[in-house]
Design an enzyme around this catalytic site. Structure first.
Site, PDB file in Angstrom:
ATOM      1  N   ASN A 115      31.037   9.190  44.690  1.00 36.78           N
ATOM      2  CA  ASN A 115      31.638   9.513  43.392  1.00 36.78           C
ATOM      3  C   ASN A 115      32.938  10.253  43.657  1.00 36.78           C
ATOM      4  O   ASN A 115      32.962  11.257  44.380  1.00 36.78           O
ATOM      5  CB  ASN A 115      30.713  10.396  42.561  1.00 36.78           C
ATOM      6  CG  ASN A 115      29.471   9.648  42.096  1.00 36.78           C
ATOM      7  OD1 ASN A 115      29.332   8.441  42.338  1.00 36.78           O
ATOM      8  ND2 ASN A 115      28.573  10.342  41.434  1.00 36.78           N
TER       9      ASN A 115
ATOM     10  N   GLU B 115      24.666  13.186  43.411  1.00 34.88           N
ATOM     11  CA  GLU B 115      25.434  14.415  43.590  1.00 34.88           C
ATOM     12  C   GLU B 115      24.553  15.651  43.815  1.00 34.88           C
ATOM     13  O   GLU B 115      24.527  16.565  42.986  1.00 34.88           O
ATOM     14  CB  GLU B 115      26.362  14.647  42.384  1.00 34.88           C
ATOM     15  CG  GLU B 115      27.336  13.505  42.152  1.00 34.88           C
ATOM     16  CD  GLU B 115      28.281  13.764  40.983  1.00 34.88           C
ATOM     17  OE1 GLU B 115      28.178  14.820  40.341  1.00 34.88           O
ATOM     18  OE2 GLU B 115      29.132  12.904  40.707  1.00 34.88           O
TER      19      GLU B 115
ATOM     20  N   TYR C 288      36.759  11.623  41.893  1.00 36.78           N
ATOM     21  CA  TYR C 288      37.611  11.842  40.725  1.00 36.78           C
ATOM     22  C   TYR C 288      38.981  12.403  41.069  1.00 36.78           C
ATOM     23  O   TYR C 288      39.975  12.053  40.451  1.00 36.78           O
ATOM     24  CB  TYR C 288      36.910  12.790  39.735  1.00 36.78           C
ATOM     25  CG  TYR C 288      35.699  12.154  39.095  1.00 36.78           C
ATOM     26  CD1 TYR C 288      35.811  11.445  37.904  1.00 36.78           C
ATOM     27  CD2 TYR C 288      34.446  12.213  39.704  1.00 36.78           C
ATOM     28  CE1 TYR C 288      34.716  10.829  37.314  1.00 36.78           C
ATOM     29  CE2 TYR C 288      33.342  11.596  39.131  1.00 36.78           C
ATOM     30  CZ  TYR C 288      33.487  10.904  37.943  1.00 36.78           C
ATOM     31  OH  TYR C 288      32.411  10.277  37.378  1.00 36.78           O
TER      32      TYR C 288
ATOM     33  N   ARG D 109      24.633   0.997  36.396  1.00 37.43           N
ATOM     34  CA  ARG D 109      24.033   2.129  37.105  1.00 37.43           C
ATOM     35  C   ARG D 109      23.569   3.143  36.070  1.00 37.43           C
ATOM     36  O   ARG D 109      24.379   3.629  35.281  1.00 37.43           O
ATOM     37  CB  ARG D 109      25.065   2.744  38.051  1.00 37.43           C
ATOM     38  CG  ARG D 109      24.594   3.988  38.753  1.00 37.43           C
ATOM     39  CD  ARG D 109      25.622   4.475  39.777  1.00 37.43           C
ATOM     40  NE  ARG D 109      25.122   5.645  40.453  1.00 37.43           N
ATOM     41  CZ  ARG D 109      25.508   6.903  40.172  1.00 37.43           C
ATOM     42  NH1 ARG D 109      26.430   7.135  39.277  1.00 37.43           N
ATOM     43  NH2 ARG D 109      24.979   7.916  40.831  1.00 37.43           N
TER      44      ARG D 109
ATOM     45  N   HIS E 233      19.172  12.401  38.389  1.00 36.85           N
ATOM     46  CA  HIS E 233      20.507  12.818  37.960  1.00 36.85           C
ATOM     47  C   HIS E 233      20.326  14.138  37.181  1.00 36.85           C
ATOM     48  O   HIS E 233      20.630  14.231  36.008  1.00 36.85           O
ATOM     49  CB  HIS E 233      21.152  11.716  37.115  1.00 36.85           C
ATOM     50  CG  HIS E 233      22.646  11.795  37.002  1.00 36.85           C
ATOM     51  ND1 HIS E 233      23.485  10.774  37.368  1.00 36.85           N
ATOM     52  CD2 HIS E 233      23.467  12.781  36.549  1.00 36.85           C
ATOM     53  CE1 HIS E 233      24.742  11.103  37.141  1.00 36.85           C
ATOM     54  NE2 HIS E 233      24.759  12.331  36.639  1.00 36.85           N
TER      55      HIS E 233
ATOM     56  N   GLU F 257      30.891   6.146  41.088  1.00 34.27           N
ATOM     57  CA  GLU F 257      31.494   6.745  39.888  1.00 34.27           C
ATOM     58  C   GLU F 257      32.971   6.973  40.129  1.00 34.27           C
ATOM     59  O   GLU F 257      33.367   7.443  41.205  1.00 34.27           O
ATOM     60  CB  GLU F 257      30.899   8.126  39.560  1.00 34.27           C
ATOM     61  CG  GLU F 257      29.589   8.091  38.863  1.00 34.27           C
ATOM     62  CD  GLU F 257      29.109   9.489  38.508  1.00 34.27           C
ATOM     63  OE1 GLU F 257      29.947  10.397  38.264  1.00 34.27           O
ATOM     64  OE2 GLU F 257      27.885   9.684  38.487  1.00 34.27           O
TER      65      GLU F 257
HETATM   66  O1  IFM Z   1      29.468  13.227  33.955  1.00 30.06           O
HETATM   67  C1  IFM Z   1      29.450  13.459  35.323  1.00 30.06           C
HETATM   68  C2  IFM Z   1      28.279  12.753  35.964  1.00 30.06           C
HETATM   69  O2  IFM Z   1      27.069  13.136  35.400  1.00 30.06           O
HETATM   70  C3  IFM Z   1      28.230  13.062  37.435  1.00 30.06           C
HETATM   71  N1  IFM Z   1      29.506  12.811  38.073  1.00 30.06           N
HETATM   72  C4  IFM Z   1      30.681  13.339  37.440  1.00 30.06           C
HETATM   73  C5  IFM Z   1      30.710  12.965  35.985  1.00 30.06           C
HETATM   74  C6  IFM Z   1      31.968  13.526  35.327  1.00 30.06           C
HETATM   75  O3  IFM Z   1      31.985  14.899  35.447  1.00 30.06           O
END
Ligand code: IFM
Length: 470
Positions: free
Chosen positions: A294, A166, A296, A77, A121, A373
């Protein structure tokens, strides 16, 4: 599906983005983007770091293709830099820019790796920002023209398209709080930019469909927000945080609406949603083929008036920053002292990923989901043996892959998982201070060194799942 094996054909990938890895910002006719301007503005990024050189991917394309083949990736990706394709954000394509991405998609195809292309992006051509950026409706139209150019040029070779990555970061952080490029702030610009991004997404879906038969989707960064207590103000605060990050982007895509509670709050705060014109929400909700997620971390949320109670309950309450995403609504994120954190400060709670995937299925879409992500920011270093040992990253990815599997076991249609990131890279306003890569990048020389996590992930891909116990 036995043990921790995934369904046949599960797409194991890794992700990057153009400005974070390419460098070569003046080569091949590339025009400046808002991130060039922002990163070169004193005080905007940590240590004044920029993406001018980054990982030198533009010059090391062949080496990086070999790296991906060595990892055994099923999909890669990456994003296309709009200012490489249209240096001024409009008009005819810059052939040198398209040629670079043609080499990339062909190189992937030769190695049996699916190209998963993101159109945006965050690197808006600066010329478009000068004409109003995403607060201007015309930018949505320019984006659709750019999508058509890329669709025509690469549509035969691309495996899946993502319109936006995002939009919360691009719209809310870029035009609401000012933490990201172009660094503008205010409720009015934040909501106008958000709407024009979502409108641009819908128009780009149409443009891509006309040019290519590959599936089209969008990637959202989603989070699970946990109220700090059962008090009605904390419950309300968590709902607002959910509206700002999650529903503000999910609803226009899947429900042809914006969240009413947030619309009211924005109006009460002096902003508006006047950018929305009749028929727009039909465009933002054009059917898509998949949703990218995405993920985290999760976050605990308290009402700003209840900081004392949150502190008493054991939460860490840091001073509110002017750039806090929810500051205009009196909503605070509070920290859990007992939870493991990434180098970015994000709290690690993999169950949140299962919860989000299940919620998406229950509330938004039965269509395919991809985790586009997920990864761990750390302060890695190269040991005396020349290797990079990163057990924390392996553990993080292992736990999140298991969280994906739990969602699949609960009937959610998750088709793939992409690690962020293939290599260490430029982490936006945090510059080069944290590393997310499966591959170490020595920034002064550009040398690549696969980390322990790289070798571990290769086994996961080859086995189509995890082999050891959690
Ligand atoms: O590095 C970023 C990415 O560009 C977009 N999603 C989160 C990642 C980590 O912060």
């Amino acid at each position: 599906m036995a043990g921790s094996r995934f369904p046949d054909g599960f797409l194991w990938g890794a992700a990057t983005a153009a400005y974070q890895i390419e460098g070569a910002v003046t080569e091949g006719g590339r025009g400046p983007s808002i991130w060039d301007t922002f990163s070169h503005t004193p005080g905007r990024t940590l240590n004044g770091d920029t993406g001018d050189v980054a990982c030198r991917h533009y010059d090391k394309l062949d080496e990086d293709l070999e790296l991906m083949a060595d990892l055994g990736l099923r999909a890669y990706r990456f994003s296309i830099a709009w200012p490489r394709v249209q240096p001024e954000g409009k008009g005819p394509a810059n052939q040198a820019g398209l040629d670079f991405y043609r080499r990339l998609v062909d190189g992937l195809a030769e190695r049996g790796i699916v190209p998963a292309v993101t159109l945006y992006h965050w690197d808006l051509p600066q010329a478009l920002e000068d004409a109003g950026g995403w607060t201007a409706r015309t930018t949505s139209e320019r984006f659709a023209e750019y999508a058509a150019i890329v669709g025509e040029a690469l549509g035969d070779a691309v495996g899946m398209w993502t319109t936006l990555n995002e939009p919360w970061c691009a719209g809310w952080l870029g035009y609401g709080t000012g933490a990201h490029a172009p660094g503008r702030s205010g409720l009015a610009s934040g909501t106008a930019a958000t709407h024009h991004l979502m409108l641009g997404h819908g128009l780009a879906v149409e443009a891509l469909r006309a040019a290519s038969s590959a599936p089209v989707g969008i990637t959202l960064n989603l989070n699970r927000f946990i109220p700090a207590s059962d008090h009605e103000l904390d419950l309300r605060a968590a709902r607002i945080a959910d509206a700002v990050l999650n529903r503000l982007y999910l609803d226009p895509v899947f429900k042809a609406s914006y969240p009413e509670d947030l619309v009211e709050l924005v109006r009460a705060g002096g902003g508006d949603f006047d950018a929305v014109q009749p028929g727009d929400l039909d465009v933002t909700s054009r059917p898509i083929d998949f949703l990218g997620v995405n993920f985290y971390s999760t976050a605990v949320i308290a009402d700003v008036s209840r900081e004392a109670e949150a502190r008493q309950a054991g939460y860490v309450v840091a001073p509110v920053g002017a750039r806090d995403a929810n500051a205009p609504f009196g909503v605070r994120q509070v920290g859990r002292a007992d939870l493991e954190r990434l180098a970015t400060g994000w709290e690690v709670e993999p169950e949140g990923l299962t919860d989000i995937l299940v919620r998406l299925r229950d509330e938004y879409t039965r269509g395919p989901l991809y985790v586009t992500e997920n990864g761990a920011a750390q302060h890695d270093y190269r040991g005396p043996d020349g290797a990079v040992h990163d057990p924390g990253r392996i553990s993080y990815i292992d736990r999140h892959v298991r969280a994906v599997l739990r969602a699949i076991e609960r009937g959610v249609d998750v088709r793939g998982y992409f690690v962020w990131s293939l290599m260490d890279n430029y982490e936006w306003s945090l510059g080069y201070s944290v590393r997310f890569g499966l591959t170490w990048v020595d920034y002064p020389t550009g040398e690549r060194v696969p980390k322990d996590s790289f070798h571990w992930y290769r086994q996961v891909i080859a086995a189509n799942g995890l082999t050891g116990d959690a």
